[in-house]
Design a protein around this motif. Structure first.
Motif, PDB file in Angstrom:
ATOM      1  N   VAL B  91       0.841  -1.446  -0.014  1.00  7.25           N
ATOM      2  CA  VAL B  91       0.093  -0.020   0.069  1.00  7.25           C
ATOM      3  C   VAL B  91       0.792   1.300   0.105  1.00  7.25           C
ATOM      4  O   VAL B  91       0.604   2.030  -0.742  1.00  7.25           O
ATOM      5  N   HIS B  92       2.129   0.988   0.651  1.00  6.78           N
ATOM      6  CA  HIS B  92       3.003   2.058   0.942  1.00  6.78           C
ATOM      7  C   HIS B  92       3.317   2.666  -0.723  1.00  6.78           C
ATOM      8  O   HIS B  92       3.731   3.701  -1.096  1.00  6.78           O
ATOM      9  N   LEU B  93       3.566   1.577  -1.411  1.00  8.17           N
ATOM     10  CA  LEU B  93       4.038   1.777  -2.846  1.00  8.17           C
ATOM     11  C   LEU B  93       2.854   2.549  -3.614  1.00  8.17           C
ATOM     12  O   LEU B  93       3.239   3.557  -4.411  1.00  8.17           O
ATOM     13  N   MET B  94       1.692   2.431  -3.177  1.00 12.07           N
ATOM     14  CA  MET B  94       0.657   2.950  -4.132  1.00 12.07           C
ATOM     15  C   MET B  94       0.400   4.275  -3.638  1.00 12.07           C
ATOM     16  O   MET B  94       0.132   5.253  -4.079  1.00 12.07           O
ATOM     17  N   LYS B  95       0.468   4.474  -2.029  1.00 12.28           N
ATOM     18  CA  LYS B  95       0.283   5.785  -1.426  1.00 12.28           C
ATOM     19  C   LYS B  95       1.301   6.127  -0.377  1.00 12.28           C
ATOM     20  O   LYS B  95       0.997   5.912   0.869  1.00 12.28           O
ATOM     21  N   PRO B  96       2.347   6.457  -0.960  1.00 10.71           N
ATOM     22  CA  PRO B  96       3.444   6.596   0.148  1.00 10.71           C
ATOM     23  C   PRO B  96       3.353   7.721   1.015  1.00 10.71           C
ATOM     24  O   PRO B  96       3.895   7.691   2.111  1.00 10.71           O
ATOM     25  N   ASP B  97       2.453   8.729   0.809  1.00 14.98           N
ATOM     26  CA  ASP B  97       2.036   9.975   1.505  1.00 14.98           C
ATOM     27  C   ASP B  97       1.210   9.377   2.430  1.00 14.98           C
ATOM     28  O   ASP B  97       1.006  10.112   3.619  1.00 14.98           O
ATOM     29  N   ALA B  98       0.297   8.620   2.505  1.00 13.28           N
ATOM     30  CA  ALA B  98      -0.711   8.087   3.435  1.00 13.28           C
ATOM     31  C   ALA B  98      -0.356   7.052   4.376  1.00 13.28           C
ATOM     32  O   ALA B  98      -0.853   7.026   5.374  1.00 13.28           O
ATOM     33  N   VAL B  99       0.318   6.080   3.664  1.00 13.03           N
ATOM     34  CA  VAL B  99       0.760   5.076   4.633  1.00 13.03           C
ATOM     35  C   VAL B  99       2.274   4.853   4.760  1.00 13.03           C
ATOM     36  O   VAL B  99       2.929   4.519   3.529  1.00 13.03           O
ATOM     37  N   PRO B 100       2.874   4.770   5.713  1.00 14.72           N
ATOM     38  CA  PRO B 100       4.158   4.461   5.928  1.00 14.72           C
ATOM     39  C   PRO B 100       4.684   2.938   5.420  1.00 14.72           C
ATOM     40  O   PRO B 100       3.942   2.154   5.381  1.00 14.72           O
ATOM     41  N   LYS B 101       6.184   2.808   5.307  1.00 11.57           N
ATOM     42  CA  LYS B 101       6.646   1.591   5.233  1.00 11.57           C
ATOM     43  C   LYS B 101       6.510   0.794   6.433  1.00 11.57           C
ATOM     44  O   LYS B 101       6.247   1.457   7.620  1.00 11.57           O
ATOM     45  N   ALA B 102       6.405  -0.679   6.506  1.00  8.58           N
ATOM     46  CA  ALA B 102       6.473  -1.304   7.703  1.00  8.58           C
ATOM     47  C   ALA B 102       7.913  -0.988   8.310  1.00  8.58           C
ATOM     48  O   ALA B 102       8.701  -0.629   7.765  1.00  8.58           O
ATOM     49  N   CYS B 103       7.966  -1.108   9.926  1.00 12.36           N
ATOM     50  CA  CYS B 103       9.002  -0.897  10.594  1.00 12.36           C
ATOM     51  C   CYS B 103       9.793  -2.264  10.558  1.00 12.36           C
ATOM     52  O   CYS B 103       9.419  -3.089  11.164  1.00 12.36           O
ATOM     53  N   CYS B 104      11.261  -1.828  10.733  1.00 12.00           N
ATOM     54  CA  CYS B 104      12.185  -2.858  11.037  1.00 12.00           C
ATOM     55  C   CYS B 104      12.360  -2.599  12.557  1.00 12.00           C
ATOM     56  O   CYS B 104      12.772  -1.849  13.270  1.00 12.00           O
TER      57      CYS B 104
END
Lengths: 242, 139
Positions: B91-104
């Motif tokens: 989802v981050h790929l599609m909406k990077p401003d709305a949803v962040p990457k998963a956390c390490c």
């Protein structure tokens, strides 16, 4: 004194911290360890640099506990520790002998200051360890060692006592005698208002009182009596927001 | 180090496109920019360096470790990613401003035991849980 686990990698980069940063960092780490502040133990006198009994006994328990550290969900824990994840050991402050006018003391009493035990901890076990020197005479004679908690002292009569444990051994035996005083620990935690007193009686099979530790100089530091409390620690109290 | 991308024939399915099918999007986040994937790194807490050996008996320090790295789609099997993290990364790929990457972050922690003196010279042994990172993953 190094524990298990790898050493830091060589050439590990270090960042210099300011004095305030260093203090703040130490305070945070102490809070994670459940300590309100940095302990300041009194340095032992130069004459007593020999290993003390408490650290040696506790070092054995530390190795046992550390061997279970890698997997919190492991199988049955180390038998000596049971379900405990906090162990506190105390060396007696005062040692009293009571003689009935004979050469051998009638009983021996040890006082422990337990006020450092944090409130809210659940006791899983408590033990009293005392070193038994071998007797050179009548080595096969049977001895009965009974342990009592001193509940209440009276000026005009014998103290009120609470029976804790009874063990049987031979006069020629040598080594650490471990007495179960869990009930005393539970009772003390209910009141917490004074020192814990433990009284030891040593008798032969025919009821004759015997002395415990011959010699007036007392045991060496490495063989001083120890009182150990085992706890299942309560969850760490909420840390104040920074 | 990242594994080299495999070149496969395209399929006529609803599967997500392979990294090399849409150059410029997946390549940039899958490691070709040199960023390392989420994994465990060394972090050693030295009681000796803290000057605590006057009251700490053992150990002199312990390896705490820490987690760092990219959690970018497609999440590799070595990243210990949850299904949710995989979905979030997509989802981050599609909406990077709305949803962040998963956390390490740590996915498994273990305890460390410390033996020390208190201010009354009593000797204390305590097991401190959740002190050592055993595994990292994308969550």
């Amino acid at each position: 004194g190094g524990g298990p686990g790898p050493r830091p990698p060589p050439g590990c980069p270090q960042r210099r911290l300011g004095a305030r940063e260093r203090r703040d960092m130490q305070r945070e780490i102490l809070a994670v360890l459940g300590l309100p502040g940095r302990p300041r133990p009194r340095a032992p006198p130069a004459a007593s640099r020999l290993p003390a009994s408490a650290p040696l006994f506790m070092l054995d328990l530390y190795r046992a506990m550390a061997s279970d550290d890698d997997d919190d969900d492991a199988g049955p824990p180390e038998r000596r520790l049971g379900r405990a994840d906090l162990v506190m050991s105390f060396v007696n402050m005062v040692e009293r002998d009571h003689a009935l006018g004979r050469q051998e003391p009638h009983w021996k009493e040890f006082l422990f200051d337990l006020t450092q035990i944090p409130a809210g901890e659940a006791v899983t076990a408590a033990e009293f360890r005392i070193y038994k020197e071998p007797s050179t005479q009548l080595v096969n004679r049977t001895l009965h060692v009974s342990t009592f908690q001193v509940v209440q002292e009276h000026s005009n009569r014998e103290s009120d006592l609470f029976f804790l444990d009874l063990q049987t051994l031979q006069a020629g035996d040598e080594g650490w005698l471990v007495l179960d005083v869990t009930a005393a620990g539970d009772r003390w935690l209910l009141s917490r208002h004074k020192d814990l007193g433990l009284r030891l009686y040593v008798e032969t099979e025919d009821g004759e009182a015997r002395g415990w530790a011959p010699g007036s100089s007392g045991p060496p530091r490495s063989r001083r009596p120890i009182h150990g409390h085992f706890f299942r620690a309560s969850p760490s109290p909420g840390r104040a927001p920074r | 180090a990242l594994r080299p991308l495999k070149r496969r024939q395209p399929k006529r399915t609803n599967e997500l496109p392979q990294p090399n099918k849409l150059p410029g999007i997946f390549d940039a986040v899958h490691g070709s920019n040199g960023r390392q994937v989420c994994r465990r790194h060394e972090l050693y807490v030295s009681f000796r360096d803290l000057g605590w050996l006057d009251w700490v008996i053992a150990p002199q320090g312990y390896s705490a470790y820490y987690c760092e790295g990219e959690c970018s789609f497609p999440l590799d099997s070595c990243m210990n990613a949850t299904n949710h993290a995989i979905l979030q990364s997509l989802v981050h790929l599609m909406k990077p401003d709305a949803v962040p990457k998963a956390c390490c972050a740590p996915t498994k922690l273990s305890a460390t035991s410390v033996l020390y003196y208190d201010s009354s010279n009593n000797v204390i042994l305590r097991k401190h849980r959740n002190m050592v990172v055993k595994a990292c993953g994308c969550h």
